[in-house]
Each structure stands twice: as structure tokens, then as C-alpha cells.
Write a protein that holds these residues in place. Sequence first.
Motif, PDB file in Angstrom:
ATOM      1  N   TYR A  74       0.816  -1.202   0.000  1.00  0.00           N
ATOM      2  CA  TYR A  74       0.000   0.000   0.000  1.00  0.00           C
ATOM      3  C   TYR A  74       0.857   1.263   0.000  1.00  0.00           C
ATOM      4  CZ  TYR A  74      -4.381  -2.337   1.037  1.00  0.00           C
ATOM      5  OH  TYR A  74      -5.502  -3.084   0.964  1.00  0.00           O
ATOM      6  N   ILE A  75       0.218   2.338  -0.475  1.00  0.00           N
ATOM      7  CA  ILE A  75       0.744   3.671  -0.207  1.00  0.00           C
ATOM      8  C   ILE A  75      -0.023   4.147   1.022  1.00  0.00           C
ATOM      9  CG2 ILE A  75       1.061   5.979  -1.132  1.00  0.00           C
ATOM     10  CD1 ILE A  75       0.219   4.720  -3.888  1.00  0.00           C
ATOM     11  N   TYR A  76       0.658   4.792   1.958  1.00  0.00           N
ATOM     12  CA  TYR A  76      -0.042   5.224   3.156  1.00  0.00           C
ATOM     13  C   TYR A  76      -0.048   6.730   3.249  1.00  0.00           C
ATOM     14  CZ  TYR A  76       0.579   0.401   4.558  1.00  0.00           C
ATOM     15  OH  TYR A  76       0.573  -0.959   4.607  1.00  0.00           O
ATOM     16  N   GLU A  77      -1.175   7.254   3.654  1.00  0.00           N
ATOM     17  CA  GLU A  77      -1.260   8.680   3.933  1.00  0.00           C
ATOM     18  C   GLU A  77      -2.007   8.864   5.225  1.00  0.00           C
ATOM     19  OE1 GLU A  77      -2.438  11.904   1.303  1.00  0.00           O
ATOM     20  OE2 GLU A  77      -1.612  10.702  -0.329  1.00  0.00           O
TER      21      GLU A  77
ATOM     22  N   ILE B  90      -1.067   5.439  10.528  1.00  0.00           N
ATOM     23  CA  ILE B  90      -2.352   4.899  10.099  1.00  0.00           C
ATOM     24  C   ILE B  90      -2.536   3.468  10.616  1.00  0.00           C
ATOM     25  CG2 ILE B  90      -1.639   4.078   7.809  1.00  0.00           C
ATOM     26  CD1 ILE B  90      -4.304   5.412   6.866  1.00  0.00           C
TER      27      ILE B  90
ATOM     28  N   SER C 197      -6.415  13.228   4.794  1.00  0.00           N
ATOM     29  CA  SER C 197      -5.873  14.031   5.887  1.00  0.00           C
ATOM     30  C   SER C 197      -4.738  14.930   5.397  1.00  0.00           C
ATOM     31  CB  SER C 197      -5.387  13.123   7.010  1.00  0.00           C
ATOM     32  OG  SER C 197      -4.454  12.205   6.491  1.00  0.00           O
ATOM     33  N   GLU C 198      -4.139  14.579   4.253  1.00  0.00           N
ATOM     34  CA  GLU C 198      -3.047  15.399   3.714  1.00  0.00           C
ATOM     35  C   GLU C 198      -3.532  16.299   2.576  1.00  0.00           C
ATOM     36  OE1 GLU C 198       0.609  14.231   4.970  1.00  0.00           O
ATOM     37  OE2 GLU C 198      -1.081  14.277   6.345  1.00  0.00           O
TER      38      GLU C 198
ATOM     39  N   MET D  32      -8.072  14.436  -2.585  1.00  0.00           N
ATOM     40  CA  MET D  32      -7.534  13.606  -3.652  1.00  0.00           C
ATOM     41  C   MET D  32      -8.663  13.048  -4.495  1.00  0.00           C
ATOM     42  SD  MET D  32      -6.304  10.294  -1.536  1.00  0.00           S
ATOM     43  CE  MET D  32      -5.592  10.948  -0.061  1.00  0.00           C
TER      44      MET D  32
ATOM     45  N   HIS E  15      -6.382   2.901  -9.729  1.00  0.00           N
ATOM     46  CA  HIS E  15      -5.451   3.549  -8.809  1.00  0.00           C
ATOM     47  C   HIS E  15      -4.679   2.445  -8.077  1.00  0.00           C
ATOM     48  CE1 HIS E  15      -4.011   6.057  -5.544  1.00  0.00           C
ATOM     49  NE2 HIS E  15      -4.428   7.119  -6.185  1.00  0.00           N
ATOM     50  N   GLY E  16      -3.452   2.742  -7.681  1.00  0.00           N
ATOM     51  CA  GLY E  16      -2.677   1.761  -6.919  1.00  0.00           C
ATOM     52  C   GLY E  16      -3.235   1.623  -5.516  1.00  0.00           C
ATOM     53  N   PRO E  17      -2.908   0.533  -4.828  1.00  0.00           N
ATOM     54  CA  PRO E  17      -3.409   0.339  -3.461  1.00  0.00           C
ATOM     55  C   PRO E  17      -2.985   1.500  -2.562  1.00  0.00           C
ATOM     56  CG  PRO E  17      -2.361  -1.652  -4.251  1.00  0.00           C
ATOM     57  CD  PRO E  17      -2.085  -0.593  -5.267  1.00  0.00           C
ATOM     58  N   LEU E  18      -3.941   1.996  -1.810  1.00  0.00           N
ATOM     59  CA  LEU E  18      -3.692   3.175  -0.986  1.00  0.00           C
ATOM     60  C   LEU E  18      -4.544   3.076   0.261  1.00  0.00           C
ATOM     61  CD1 LEU E  18      -2.910   6.325  -0.647  1.00  0.00           C
ATOM     62  CD2 LEU E  18      -5.078   6.728  -1.787  1.00  0.00           C
ATOM     63  N   LEU E  19      -3.959   3.490   1.366  1.00  0.00           N
ATOM     64  CA  LEU E  19      -4.699   3.522   2.622  1.00  0.00           C
ATOM     65  C   LEU E  19      -4.530   4.927   3.163  1.00  0.00           C
ATOM     66  CD1 LEU E  19      -6.206   1.272   4.048  1.00  0.00           C
ATOM     67  CD2 LEU E  19      -4.178   0.851   5.401  1.00  0.00           C
ATOM     68  N   THR E  20      -5.612   5.629   3.375  1.00  0.00           N
ATOM     69  CA  THR E  20      -5.468   6.999   3.858  1.00  0.00           C
ATOM     70  C   THR E  20      -6.490   7.291   4.936  1.00  0.00           C
ATOM     71  OG1 THR E  20      -5.521   9.337   3.258  1.00  0.00           O
ATOM     72  CG2 THR E  20      -6.978   7.882   2.026  1.00  0.00           C
ATOM     73  N   SER E  21      -6.107   8.157   5.859  1.00  0.00           N
ATOM     74  CA  SER E  21      -7.112   8.598   6.814  1.00  0.00           C
ATOM     75  C   SER E  21      -7.815   9.818   6.233  1.00  0.00           C
ATOM     76  CB  SER E  21      -6.463   8.915   8.161  1.00  0.00           C
ATOM     77  OG  SER E  21      -5.432   9.830   7.989  1.00  0.00           O
TER      78      SER E  21
ATOM     79  N   ILE F 192     -11.321   6.227   7.485  1.00  0.00           N
ATOM     80  CA  ILE F 192     -10.239   5.844   6.594  1.00  0.00           C
ATOM     81  C   ILE F 192     -10.813   5.378   5.264  1.00  0.00           C
ATOM     82  CG2 ILE F 192      -8.772   5.112   8.508  1.00  0.00           C
ATOM     83  CD1 ILE F 192      -9.135   2.281   6.938  1.00  0.00           C
TER      84      ILE F 192
ATOM     85  N   GLU G 259      -9.801   2.805   1.920  1.00  0.00           N
ATOM     86  CA  GLU G 259      -8.890   1.829   1.334  1.00  0.00           C
ATOM     87  C   GLU G 259      -9.146   1.824  -0.169  1.00  0.00           C
ATOM     88  OE1 GLU G 259      -9.867  -2.121   1.059  1.00  0.00           O
ATOM     89  OE2 GLU G 259      -7.833  -2.882   1.161  1.00  0.00           O
TER      90      GLU G 259
ATOM     91  N   GLN H  88      -8.314   0.119  -3.831  1.00  0.00           N
ATOM     92  CA  GLN H  88      -7.768  -0.957  -4.651  1.00  0.00           C
ATOM     93  C   GLN H  88      -8.062  -0.561  -6.093  1.00  0.00           C
ATOM     94  OE1 GLN H  88      -6.248  -3.926  -4.011  1.00  0.00           O
ATOM     95  NE2 GLN H  88      -6.204  -3.820  -1.780  1.00  0.00           N
ATOM     96  N   PRO H  89      -7.404  -1.171  -7.069  1.00  0.00           N
ATOM     97  CA  PRO H  89      -7.581  -0.705  -8.450  1.00  0.00           C
ATOM     98  C   PRO H  89      -9.039  -0.596  -8.893  1.00  0.00           C
ATOM     99  CG  PRO H  89      -5.822  -2.312  -8.348  1.00  0.00           C
ATOM    100  CD  PRO H  89      -6.391  -2.221  -6.962  1.00  0.00           C
TER     101      PRO H  89
ATOM    102  N   THR I 229     -13.103   1.503  -0.631  1.00  0.00           N
ATOM    103  CA  THR I 229     -13.914   1.248   0.544  1.00  0.00           C
ATOM    104  C   THR I 229     -13.681   2.385   1.524  1.00  0.00           C
ATOM    105  OG1 THR I 229     -13.482  -1.090   0.211  1.00  0.00           O
ATOM    106  CG2 THR I 229     -14.500  -0.453   2.284  1.00  0.00           C
TER     107      THR I 229
END
Lengths: 299, 148
Positions: free
Chosen positions: A211-214, A220, B27-28, B31, B37-43, B66, B68, B70-71, B75
Motif C-alpha cells: 500500500y501507499i499510506y497517507e 495509520i 488528511s493530507e 484527492m 489507482h494503486g493500493p492506498l490507505l489513507t485517513s 479511513i 482503502e 484498490q484498483p 472502501t
Amino acid sequence: MPSAREMRMRIRSVKNISQVTRALEAVSASKVRKAVAAVQATRPYATKAWQVLTHIAGQPGQATLHPLLSRRPEVRNVLVVVISSDRGLAGAYNTNIIRYATQRFEGLTANVSYIAVGRKGRDMLLRRRKQVIAEFSNLPPAPSFADVSAIGRLAVDDFLNGVADEVWLVYTDFINMVRQEPVVRKLLPLEIGEAQDRVQVFEHQHLKAAYIYEPGEREILDNIIPRFTALQVYQAILEAQASEHAARMVAMRNATDNALELVGQLQLDYNKARQQTITNDLLDIAGGAEALARANAQQ
Amino acid sequence: MPIRCEIVSQDKMVFEGDADIVILPGSEGEMGILPNHGPLLTSLKYGIITVRMGGREEHFTVAGGIAEVQPDIITILADAAENVEEIDVARAEAARKRAEEALAKGPPPDTDAYLAIEAALRRSNLRLEAAKRYRRSGPKPGRVGEER
């Protein structure tokens, strides 16, 4: 043969019992509705949260990613969280879950200790001489996440500071009003889990790339992994409460039916006995009158 | 190919459907997530989620959580989320008033109480703002070509 008076008393007491059990059934029926609504409302979130956790756990290099994901080479201590109820009169509900839990973890070389949620479960575990390290009872009906998050936190903490090498969760899964099944799930360390349950899952190709994390990976993961783990405990408690009320409702309905059947039988016996005494009395009177008439005729 | 979007709050499924693009309040920073999109986890922080599909847009308020990615699926696990169309403006207004009054009464007894009031204020402000800006019907006229 008991006397007629005794039989009358017996019938009255059984009737009273049937009234009590019917009232309890009605109470459980209303509680089960609320509990089921609560459990169904939170199910999507809990399921998705679990899904995200398993995705994280399924990444390459997950073992070093977070302490809650890393498997211990040797499992010496196993911690089992067992969810039962505070009150009885729920049929075999508590017995089933405790028997299931103890059988499942019997014969392990590791040392097994329990966290008991619910008073009945605690009592049964102690009676079986199991090691109970913590107890949570008197949970409010339809608890909020905040009410029970301490249980999950305790499990996470015990895992992190090495008291337990594995944490398991045992509870009664609510399937429908007449079916509730004991379930065991491994909570920690996280693993790529079995496909889970009744919330519809969107079929998708799951990329096993990292994963990319933000904001940051650490922030996180530290935030969500313990929280989502505790959330699974919360969901399990809701499932268990719905199951408990459903089990009690069914048990009480059976008790009412049985009591009414017994009343019918007793009433029949009582009527027979009563008829018998009337017949005897009539015979006595008839015999007496006959004797009198004969005596009069001789005079 | 569209991307699947699922928004769940703690007590219900808020949205399920396909989207061409989903815009999240990360949170940053904001977006926009496109399919593949590539796998990403963000708050997430307090803000608005926009789901665009075809010519249609749906807006949701979100109070942290949060996401999540996936391509082919996003979620979103929100601490609280709501479709902008379903916001009860009167209730949000009342909540804001209560929070403001509580603050006006002087400093709250402890940090927890203060945080609770602050959160209530932020939540109701977000709701009111969202309702004003994005609602198709309501205080402001709807966008051109759209009907409720």
C-alpha cells in the motif's frame, strides 16, 4: 393418588409458571428485535473493516509491518475471549458456547487462559477449573462501541506485551431466530482470513502490492489495527446478544407449551378423581336411602 | 471502466455504486481517485466526498475515518457519513446553536467536554455548509438541468 385439594394447587402453580414464561417470552421477543436491528446495522462496517485488515495482513512483507501482524515462532500462551450472557433461562445457550470453547482449546500444549464476557460463562469456566484472567459482566443492553472497547483493548495489549502469543474469539453467531451457532475466530495475529459472512462482498481482483499510506504507514496502522480488532470484539458481542435473546425466546416458548400441556394432563386427572368421588358419594346416599326404606317397611 | 465505491458508516451502509471518479478529503489534502489507482490507505478528515458517475454527482459529508483504495474498488470506513440530500438542516442548526451556547457559558469543566462541544460544532457546521452548497433542492436553487 393425591387428594383433590393437592391437585388443584398443583394445577394452579403450573398455570402460574406458564404465565411467567409467557411474559418472559414476550420480553425476549421485543429485546431480540432491538438486538437484531443493532447487529445488522453494524455488520457492514465490521465486515468491511475486517476485510481491510486482512488485505493489510495479506501484503508482502506484512510480518515486519506492524507488531499485531507478526506471527510468533512458538505459541506458548493462548488467550481466548469467550462471550456468554449474564443471565440464564436461555436454554442451552451458555452451555453450548462454553462446551464449544473448552473442547476447541483442549489438548493444546500451550497454556490457555480465558477472558470471560458474561457472568454465566465465567461461572462455568471456573467450575471447569479453567484459568480466567479477566471478566466483563453486566454489559448494558445494546452497548455502544465505547462501552466494550476495553475488552478488545485488553486483548490487544496482552498480545503486544507478550502475555499471549495468540488471541482467539469465541461467540455465538446469530444466523436467524431459530439458528445460532458457536463460532471461533482467530483475532491476533491477523491472518488472511476465511471469506466472511453474510454481508454481500463486491467481487474484485485483489492486488497484493504494498500500500501507499497517507499520512504515514506507522500512524495509520497504529490507528486502525487496534481499533478494528476491538471492533470485531464489539460486533461479536452484538451477535452474541441477539443470539442470547433469540435462544431465550425459544426456550421460554417451549417452557410455556410444556406447562400448558402439563396443565391439560393434570386437569384431566383431577376431573377423573372428582367424578370418582361424586360417584362414590351417590352410591353411599343411594345405599343409605335403600337401607332406610327397608327399615321403614319392616316396622 | 468505472471504479466501485462503497461508503460505510458505523451504523449503516451509506452508499454503494460505481463511479468515474471519487474525490476524498484525505488528511493530507483532497484527492481524486480514478479507476486503476494503486493500493492506498489513507485517513480522512472532516469534509465532503464527491462521487461522480456519468453526468451525475453525489455528495456525502464525512466526519473522519479511513479509505482503502484498490484498483477497482474504494472502501470508505467513515466514523460518520451522510448523503447531503438527507441532512436535516433544522437539526444541524439546533445542534450548532446548542454547542455555541455551551461555549458562550464559559469554559467547559474539562477537556473531554470541550472536545465534545468542539466536535459537535464542527459536525453541525460541516452539515450546514454542505447542505447549502451541494443540495439540489433547499435553500439555494439547484444546479441547471437537474431535478429532484
